[in-house]
Design a protein around this motif. Structure first.
Motif, mmCIF file in Angstrom:
data_model
loop_
_atom_site.group_PDB
_atom_site.id
_atom_site.type_symbol
_atom_site.label_atom_id
_atom_site.label_comp_id
_atom_site.label_asym_id
_atom_site.label_seq_id
_atom_site.Cartn_x
_atom_site.Cartn_y
_atom_site.Cartn_z
ATOM 1 N N GLU A 182 1.530 6.642 7.136
ATOM 2 C CA GLU A 182 0.555 7.691 7.436
ATOM 3 C C GLU A 182 -0.732 7.109 8.010
ATOM 4 O O GLU A 182 -1.346 7.700 8.911
ATOM 5 N N ARG A 183 -1.142 5.947 7.531
ATOM 6 C CA ARG A 183 -2.318 5.281 8.095
ATOM 7 C C ARG A 183 -2.068 4.890 9.550
ATOM 8 O O ARG A 183 -2.965 4.969 10.403
ATOM 9 N N TYR A 184 -0.849 4.428 9.837
ATOM 10 C CA TYR A 184 -0.507 4.081 11.217
ATOM 11 C C TYR A 184 -0.549 5.317 12.114
ATOM 12 O O TYR A 184 -1.076 5.276 13.242
ATOM 13 N N ALA A 185 0.002 6.426 11.634
ATOM 14 C CA ALA A 185 0.130 7.628 12.459
ATOM 15 C C ALA A 185 -1.176 8.396 12.614
ATOM 16 O O ALA A 185 -1.372 9.093 13.623
ATOM 17 N N ALA A 186 -2.072 8.290 11.643
ATOM 18 C CA ALA A 186 -3.279 9.129 11.631
ATOM 19 C C ALA A 186 -4.083 9.063 12.929
ATOM 20 O O ALA A 186 -4.471 10.106 13.474
ATOM 21 N N PRO A 187 -4.360 7.891 13.500
ATOM 22 C CA PRO A 187 -5.150 7.865 14.742
ATOM 23 C C PRO A 187 -4.397 8.430 15.942
ATOM 24 O O PRO A 187 -5.013 8.731 16.967
ATOM 25 N N LEU A 188 -3.091 8.568 15.830
ATOM 26 C CA LEU A 188 -2.283 9.057 16.946
ATOM 27 C C LEU A 188 -2.101 10.569 16.912
ATOM 28 O O LEU A 188 -1.688 11.167 17.910
ATOM 29 N N ALA A 189 -2.419 11.173 15.774
ATOM 30 C CA ALA A 189 -2.166 12.604 15.588
ATOM 31 C C ALA A 189 -3.312 13.443 16.141
ATOM 32 O O ALA A 189 -4.477 13.026 16.114
ATOM 33 N N GLN A 190 -2.969 14.617 16.640
ATOM 34 C CA GLN A 190 -3.967 15.596 17.081
ATOM 35 C C GLN A 190 -3.608 16.941 16.470
ATOM 36 O O GLN A 190 -2.456 17.386 16.571
ATOM 37 N N GLY A 235 3.834 -0.656 16.144
ATOM 38 C CA GLY A 235 3.415 -1.059 14.814
ATOM 39 C C GLY A 235 4.574 -1.639 14.021
ATOM 40 O O GLY A 235 5.652 -1.905 14.560
ATOM 41 N N PRO A 236 4.407 -1.827 12.721
ATOM 42 C CA PRO A 236 5.457 -2.458 11.904
ATOM 43 C C PRO A 236 6.501 -1.478 11.385
ATOM 44 O O PRO A 236 7.404 -1.881 10.651
ATOM 45 N N TYR A 237 6.384 -0.206 11.742
ATOM 46 C CA TYR A 237 7.251 0.800 11.134
ATOM 47 C C TYR A 237 8.361 1.310 12.052
ATOM 48 O O TYR A 237 9.184 2.120 11.634
ATOM 49 N N ILE A 238 8.390 0.876 13.305
ATOM 50 C CA ILE A 238 9.376 1.365 14.260
ATOM 51 C C ILE A 238 10.060 0.186 14.930
ATOM 52 O O ILE A 238 9.408 -0.660 15.531
ATOM 53 N N LEU A 239 11.375 0.128 14.809
ATOM 54 C CA LEU A 239 12.176 -0.892 15.477
ATOM 55 C C LEU A 239 11.660 -2.304 15.250
ATOM 56 O O LEU A 239 11.343 -3.015 16.195
ATOM 57 N N SER A 240 11.611 -2.711 14.001
ATOM 58 C CA SER A 240 11.214 -4.078 13.688
ATOM 59 C C SER A 240 12.453 -4.916 13.362
ATOM 60 O O SER A 240 12.523 -5.590 12.343
ATOM 61 N N ARG A 265 0.868 -1.171 0.000
ATOM 62 C CA ARG A 265 0.000 0.000 0.000
ATOM 63 C C ARG A 265 0.912 1.230 0.000
ATOM 64 O O ARG A 265 2.029 1.181 0.518
ATOM 65 N N PRO A 266 0.460 2.354 -0.557
ATOM 66 C CA PRO A 266 1.344 3.508 -0.696
ATOM 67 C C PRO A 266 1.462 4.382 0.543
ATOM 68 O O PRO A 266 2.368 5.209 0.633
ATOM 69 N N ASP A 267 0.557 4.214 1.504
ATOM 70 C CA ASP A 267 0.486 5.173 2.600
ATOM 71 C C ASP A 267 0.446 4.495 3.964
ATOM 72 O O ASP A 267 -0.176 4.992 4.905
ATOM 73 N N GLY A 268 1.135 3.384 4.116
ATOM 74 C CA GLY A 268 1.096 2.635 5.361
ATOM 75 C C GLY A 268 1.525 3.438 6.580
ATOM 76 O O GLY A 268 0.807 3.451 7.594
#
Length: 335
Positions: free
Chosen positions: A131-139, A212-217, A126-129
């Motif tokens: 950003e999809r992970y971060a979206a619910p964490l952002a304010q 998630g899968p994007y940090i320290l895997s 997917r092209p935006d993985g």
């Protein structure tokens, strides 16, 4: 020529299949990694293995194709078979980490680059993985604030971890604390998350998340294609930190990342050195904090684990843990 080829599963439960796969990869100067749970092969009309690809969880890897097939898109059907296998297993977010010069090959098979360094590229289906992970964490109100971050394994959560979080939270308006999600530690992901969440609940500006899968895997980082003498830890850390700095941090307005000094573990020390070098290139300040000590000895999770494994050292270990951690690890002592 492709019409003469057959793509089929390689049954890993049979020793003969493992030998076939391992020998084929070795012929291409590659190694078969132990964590694979699915493999597919390309077989010619003589039933000779001429290509292969494997999967370990969400990661597709261990790809090799015989020279006579290169340029004939044998990789496409191979990846399609692996993707279908993963979907049937309930795994829908798929990744590939490979040499940077292979990006176009996998991009043509429906994968999108997530991050690229001089040596490696990570791709996803997917092209935006990130950003999809971060979206619910952002304010939205975080824009303009001082936003920091810490990535921790917390195996278990010690007084040293607590001291680092206290320092970081006092130097930020918002602190994102990412607990490493990979479930390969002594203590489970959910228990580590509980220890950190409960152990920082009194700090109102701290937000705790799974990484998630994007940090320290690191546990899923493939090494099958590395040559002798290449530093896997250095390559992985560069890829991981670049991904964090270029895709995760901007989405969360993160401008600071905190970590404890690492005087003992050379891999972690090298990771810190990479953060010191890479993060400022993306406008992120790296803050390395001295580790706290008790009775002249630095508090570390590895030391706590060693003490807890020895009945004689248990009381000494408990003195290095916050009350919350002690309650999480030894609930039978409560009351």
């Amino acid at each position: 020529m492709l019409e003469d080829l057959q793509i089929r599963s390689i049954p890993l439960q049979y020793d003969a299949s493992l030998v076939l796969l391992r020998d084929f990869l070795r012929q291409h100067e590659l190694a078969l990694e132990d964590d694979i749970d699915a493999a597919y092969g390309v077989f010619d009309i003589c039933d000779t293995l001429v290509g292969c690809g494997c999967a370990a969880g969400s990661l597709l890897k261990c790809f090799a194709v015989s020279p006579e097939l290169r340029g004939q898109n044998a990789l496409g059907p191979l990846i399609s078979a692996l993707v279908q296998n993963r979907f049937q297993s309930g795994i829908y977010d798929l990744f590939i980490i490979t040499r940077a010069h292979n990006e176009a090959l996998f991009a043509s098979c429906g994968f999108f680059p997530v991050v690229k360094t001089a040596a490696l590229v990570m791709l996803e289906n997917r092209p935006d993985g990130p950003e999809r992970y971060a979206a619910p964490l952002a304010q939205a109100e975080d824009a303009g604030k001082v936003v920091g971050s810490i990535v921790m394994n917390c195996n278990p959560f010690t007084l040293g971890h607590r001291a680092l979080v206290e320092y970081a939270s006092s130097h930020c308006d918002v602190l994102h604390l990412f607990v490493v999600e990979e479930n390969r530690s002594l203590y489970s992901t959910q228990l580590r998350l509980q220890m950190v969440t409960d152990g920082t609940a009194d700090l109102p500006n701290v937000r705790v998340h799974l990484s998630g899968p994007y940090i320290l895997s690191a546990a899923t980082f493939p090494t099958y294609f590395l040559k002798r003498g290449e530093d896997a830890a250095a390559l992985q850390s560069e890829l991981d930190i670049t991904l964090f700095a270029s895709r995760i941090a901007p989405a969360l307005h993160i401008t600071r990342r905190f970590a404890g000094e690492e005087p003992f573990d050379p891999v972690t020390a090298r990771y810190n050195a990479s953060m010191r070098s890479i993060l400022p290139q993306y406008g992120i300040t790296f803050c390395e904090i001295p580790r706290i000590a008790q009775n002249g000895q630095i508090i570390s999770a590895s030391r706590v684990r060693a003490l807890l494994s020895d009945p004689v050292g248990r009381e000494q270990a408990l003195a290095l843990l916050p009350p919350i951690t002690r309650r999480c690890l030894f609930p039978e002592q409560e009351g």
